[in-house]
Design an enzyme around this catalytic site. Structure first.
Site, PDB file in Angstrom:
ATOM      1  N   CYS A   1       0.815  -1.224   0.000  1.00 25.73           N
ATOM      2  CA  CYS A   1       0.000   0.000   0.000  1.00 25.73           C
ATOM      3  C   CYS A   1       0.842   1.265   0.000  1.00 25.73           C
ATOM      4  O   CYS A   1       0.332   2.350  -0.289  1.00 25.73           O
ATOM      5  CB  CYS A   1      -0.951   0.001   1.189  1.00 25.73           C
ATOM      6  SG  CYS A   1      -2.097  -1.375   1.149  1.00 25.73           S
TER       7      CYS A   1
ATOM      8  N   HIS B   1      -3.318   7.516   2.453  1.00 27.61           N
ATOM      9  CA  HIS B   1      -3.712   6.176   1.994  1.00 27.61           C
ATOM     10  C   HIS B   1      -5.120   5.902   2.507  1.00 27.61           C
ATOM     11  O   HIS B   1      -5.456   6.235   3.645  1.00 27.61           O
ATOM     12  CB  HIS B   1      -2.711   5.153   2.544  1.00 27.61           C
ATOM     13  CG  HIS B   1      -3.118   3.736   2.262  1.00 27.61           C
ATOM     14  ND1 HIS B   1      -3.573   3.319   1.029  1.00 27.61           N
ATOM     15  CD2 HIS B   1      -3.151   2.630   3.065  1.00 27.61           C
ATOM     16  CE1 HIS B   1      -3.853   2.027   1.080  1.00 27.61           C
ATOM     17  NE2 HIS B   1      -3.611   1.598   2.302  1.00 27.61           N
TER      18      HIS B   1
ATOM     19  N   ASN C   1     -10.055   0.096  -0.057  1.00 30.28           N
ATOM     20  CA  ASN C   1      -8.589   0.167  -0.046  1.00 30.28           C
ATOM     21  C   ASN C   1      -8.056  -0.399  -1.363  1.00 30.28           C
ATOM     22  O   ASN C   1      -8.189  -1.594  -1.615  1.00 30.28           O
ATOM     23  CB  ASN C   1      -8.079  -0.646   1.157  1.00 30.28           C
ATOM     24  CG  ASN C   1      -6.566  -0.581   1.318  1.00 30.28           C
ATOM     25  OD1 ASN C   1      -5.854  -0.168   0.401  1.00 30.28           O
ATOM     26  ND2 ASN C   1      -6.079  -1.002   2.472  1.00 30.28           N
TER      27      ASN C   1
HETATM   28  O1  UT7 Z   1      -3.684  -0.909   3.658  1.00 27.51           O
HETATM   29  C1  UT7 Z   1      -2.746  -1.412   4.539  1.00 27.51           C
HETATM   30  C2  UT7 Z   1      -2.990  -0.915   5.873  1.00 27.51           C
HETATM   31  N1  UT7 Z   1      -4.172  -1.520   6.434  1.00 27.51           N
HETATM   32  C3  UT7 Z   1      -4.795  -0.938   7.411  1.00 27.51           C
HETATM   33  O2  UT7 Z   1      -4.402   0.146   7.804  1.00 27.51           O
HETATM   34  C4  UT7 Z   1      -5.927  -1.654   8.054  1.00 27.51           C
HETATM   35  C5  UT7 Z   1      -5.864  -1.474   9.530  1.00 27.51           C
HETATM   36  N2  UT7 Z   1      -6.879  -2.196  10.263  1.00 27.51           N
HETATM   37  C6  UT7 Z   1      -8.195  -1.858  10.204  1.00 27.51           C
HETATM   38  O3  UT7 Z   1      -8.589  -0.993   9.452  1.00 27.51           O
HETATM   39  C7  UT7 Z   1      -9.153  -2.536  11.155  1.00 27.51           C
HETATM   40  O4  UT7 Z   1      -8.413  -3.253  12.109  1.00 27.51           O
HETATM   41  C8  UT7 Z   1     -10.153  -3.488  10.465  1.00 27.51           C
HETATM   42  C9  UT7 Z   1     -11.146  -2.675   9.669  1.00 27.51           C
HETATM   43  C10 UT7 Z   1      -9.420  -4.439   9.560  1.00 27.51           C
HETATM   44  C11 UT7 Z   1     -10.938  -4.266  11.510  1.00 27.51           C
HETATM   45  O5  UT7 Z   1     -11.580  -3.400  12.411  1.00 27.51           O
HETATM   46  P1  UT7 Z   1     -11.463  -3.666  13.990  1.00 27.51           P
HETATM   47  O6  UT7 Z   1     -12.256  -2.628  14.637  1.00 27.51           O
HETATM   48  O7  UT7 Z   1     -10.005  -3.732  14.317  1.00 27.51           O
HETATM   49  O8  UT7 Z   1     -12.200  -5.053  14.139  1.00 27.51           O
HETATM   50  P2  UT7 Z   1     -11.610  -6.460  14.642  1.00 27.51           P
HETATM   51  O9  UT7 Z   1     -10.751  -7.079  13.598  1.00 27.51           O
HETATM   52  O10 UT7 Z   1     -11.044  -6.276  15.981  1.00 27.51           O
HETATM   53  O11 UT7 Z   1     -12.949  -7.289  14.753  1.00 27.51           O
HETATM   54  C12 UT7 Z   1     -14.001  -6.896  15.646  1.00 27.51           C
HETATM   55  C13 UT7 Z   1     -15.151  -7.853  15.495  1.00 27.51           C
HETATM   56  C14 UT7 Z   1     -14.740  -9.325  15.629  1.00 27.51           C
HETATM   57  O12 UT7 Z   1     -15.774  -9.998  16.304  1.00 27.51           O
HETATM   58  P3  UT7 Z   1     -15.599 -10.362  17.860  1.00 27.51           P
HETATM   59  O13 UT7 Z   1     -14.376 -11.204  17.927  1.00 27.51           O
HETATM   60  O14 UT7 Z   1     -15.451  -9.039  18.546  1.00 27.51           O
HETATM   61  O15 UT7 Z   1     -16.869 -11.073  18.146  1.00 27.51           O
HETATM   62  C15 UT7 Z   1     -14.708  -9.794  14.190  1.00 27.51           C
HETATM   63  O16 UT7 Z   1     -14.954 -11.185  14.059  1.00 27.51           O
HETATM   64  O17 UT7 Z   1     -15.756  -7.728  14.195  1.00 27.51           O
HETATM   65  C16 UT7 Z   1     -15.833  -9.020  13.574  1.00 27.51           C
HETATM   66  N3  UT7 Z   1     -15.680  -8.851  12.138  1.00 27.51           N
HETATM   67  C17 UT7 Z   1     -16.716  -8.636  11.307  1.00 27.51           C
HETATM   68  N4  UT7 Z   1     -18.051  -8.584  11.510  1.00 27.51           N
HETATM   69  C18 UT7 Z   1     -18.820  -8.341  10.448  1.00 27.51           C
HETATM   70  C19 UT7 Z   1     -14.521  -8.801  11.421  1.00 27.51           C
HETATM   71  N5  UT7 Z   1     -14.788  -8.596  10.131  1.00 27.51           N
HETATM   72  C20 UT7 Z   1     -16.136  -8.479  10.031  1.00 27.51           C
HETATM   73  C21 UT7 Z   1     -17.020  -8.244   8.959  1.00 27.51           C
HETATM   74  N6  UT7 Z   1     -18.338  -8.184   9.208  1.00 27.51           N
HETATM   75  N7  UT7 Z   1     -16.574  -8.045   7.682  1.00 27.51           N
END
Ligand code: UT7
Length: 322
Positions: free
Chosen positions: A114, A249, A279
């Site tokens: 990225c 980004h 993204n």
């Molecule tokens: O481009 C390169 C750089 N990349 C980035 O900068 C990305 C950085 N990371 C992020 O943007 C975020 O961490 C994400 C958008 C990827 C994820 O958001 P988050 O707030 O960190 O969520 P999480 O991964 O901690 O997941 C929270 C909850 C989980 O459920 P539990 O364990 O709390 O019950 C996941 O299973 O959300 C759940 N979950 C979803 N639910 C519905 C994860 N993906 C999904 C989904 N739909 N697509």
């Protein structure tokens, strides 16, 4: 006045097919609400079969040349950032060269995920300032839809396809500080396992899918990008108040907002396209830059800060006087 790299033209290409969160939610265990709330994304573009990194990169490059009023014969080299090349080799950049009818100069790809566009801009700028080239196409082009794991809802909802390009030309003696003022690029390979593709053509049996430990990447992104912004300002004896536009980004609205707050910029001075594009990795910064350039928000003479972070980890910034 030393030679500077001027952003003479900016172009972009997005596949026609738009996929909404609701459409994804029909096949992936997710909801529009979750995706919007956690990322800001509402839709993304997905490439058709013929829309490869080379095809889209060539379209964006054509548009950048047209915007600059330049011809293929003005191009001394092409640097293309991608993690989703058409082939292991030849480089996607030389496929673009052939498609454009450019018959001289160099062409090579940069793999910096990225942050690829910032890396490519940095290399192109160094080549122009050292006198190796006077007209360089810098392209970010990606088809992440081909490397997503559709079983992993934590990643497959986050990415889209597209391409963006700038045409850099050597400018000197203008008496102004127009052009790329600085670039800074960084890598921390010890964090290579928090965001990666688990395969490649060099692997025995798999082309690979994207794997991301989102929370960890998020944490590093906020810290590293804040450092990168500070580094760019310090290197140029500027303060946040001097910045007219932040073009970050486009990975996550929350990270973008945090960077805007860090710079004390009002929200309308931060270019955000993550809602529409999701993204698009190396294409995200030039796509966002193009959007604000095309609609007249960003004007000549204004100071624009570009920043990005991606799998590697790799990150960097570019400060540009348009
Ligand atoms: O481009 C390169 C750089 N990349 C980035 O900068 C990305 C950085 N990371 C992020 O943007 C975020 O961490 C994400 C958008 C990827 C994820 O958001 P988050 O707030 O960190 O969520 P999480 O991964 O901690 O997941 C929270 C909850 C989980 O459920 P539990 O364990 O709390 O019950 C996941 O299973 O959300 C759940 N979950 C979803 N639910 C519905 C994860 N993906 C999904 C989904 N739909 N697509």
């Amino acid at each position: 006045m030393p030679t500077r790299s001027i952003l003479a033209g900016i172009g972009a290409y997005l596949p026609a097919r738009i996929v909404s969160n609701d459409e994804l939610a029909r096949t992936v265990d997710t909801t529009d609400a979750w995706i919007r709330e956690r990322t800001g994304i509402t839709q993304r573009h997905f490439a058709a079969k013929h829309e490869t990194a080379a095809f889209m990169g060539a379209e964006a490059a054509r548009a950048a040349l047209a915007d600059a009023g330049a011809l293929p014969s003005d191009v001394d080299g092409i640097i293309l950032a991608t993690s989703t090349p058409d082939q292991a080799f030849p480089a996607t950049a030389v496929r673009v060269q052939a498609a454009l009818g450019v018959t001289k100069g160099f062409g090579f790809d940069i793999a910096a995920a990225c942050a690829g566009f910032i890396y490519a801009l940095s290399v192109a700028d160094a080549m122009i300032r050292s006198g190796q080239a006077r007209g360089v196409l810098v392209i970010g082009s990606e088809v992440y839809s081909r490397i997503l794991n559709w079983e992993d809802r934590g990643t497959c909802v986050l990415f889209g396809d597209g391409a963006g390009a700038v045409f850099l030309t050597a400018g000197e003696g203008s008496g102004t500080d127009q052009g790329i003022l600085s670039t800074h690029i960084h890598a921390q390979g010890t964090l290579g396992d928090i965001l990666y593709v688990d395969g490649a053509v060099g692997q025995p049996d798999k082309p690979g899918h994207l794997v991301m430990h989102g929370r960890e990447v998020f944490r590093h992104a906020v810290t590293r990008l804040a450092e990168a912004v500070e580094e760019a300002l310090t290197a140029n004896n500027l303060t946040a108040a001097d910045i007219d536009w932040l073009v970050p980004h486009q990975a996550n609205r929350r990270i973008i907002d945090a960077m805007g707050r860090k710079l004390g910029l009002p929200a309308e001075r931060v270019v955000v396209t993550v809602e529409q594009h999701a993204n698009t990795s190396a294409a995200s910064v030039p796509l966002a830059l193009h959007e604000a350039w095309k609609d007249g928000r960003i004007k000549r003479g204004e100071l624009v800060l570009l920043e990005a972070l991606g799998g590697g980890l790799v990150w960097g910034s570019a400060l540009v006087r348009m």
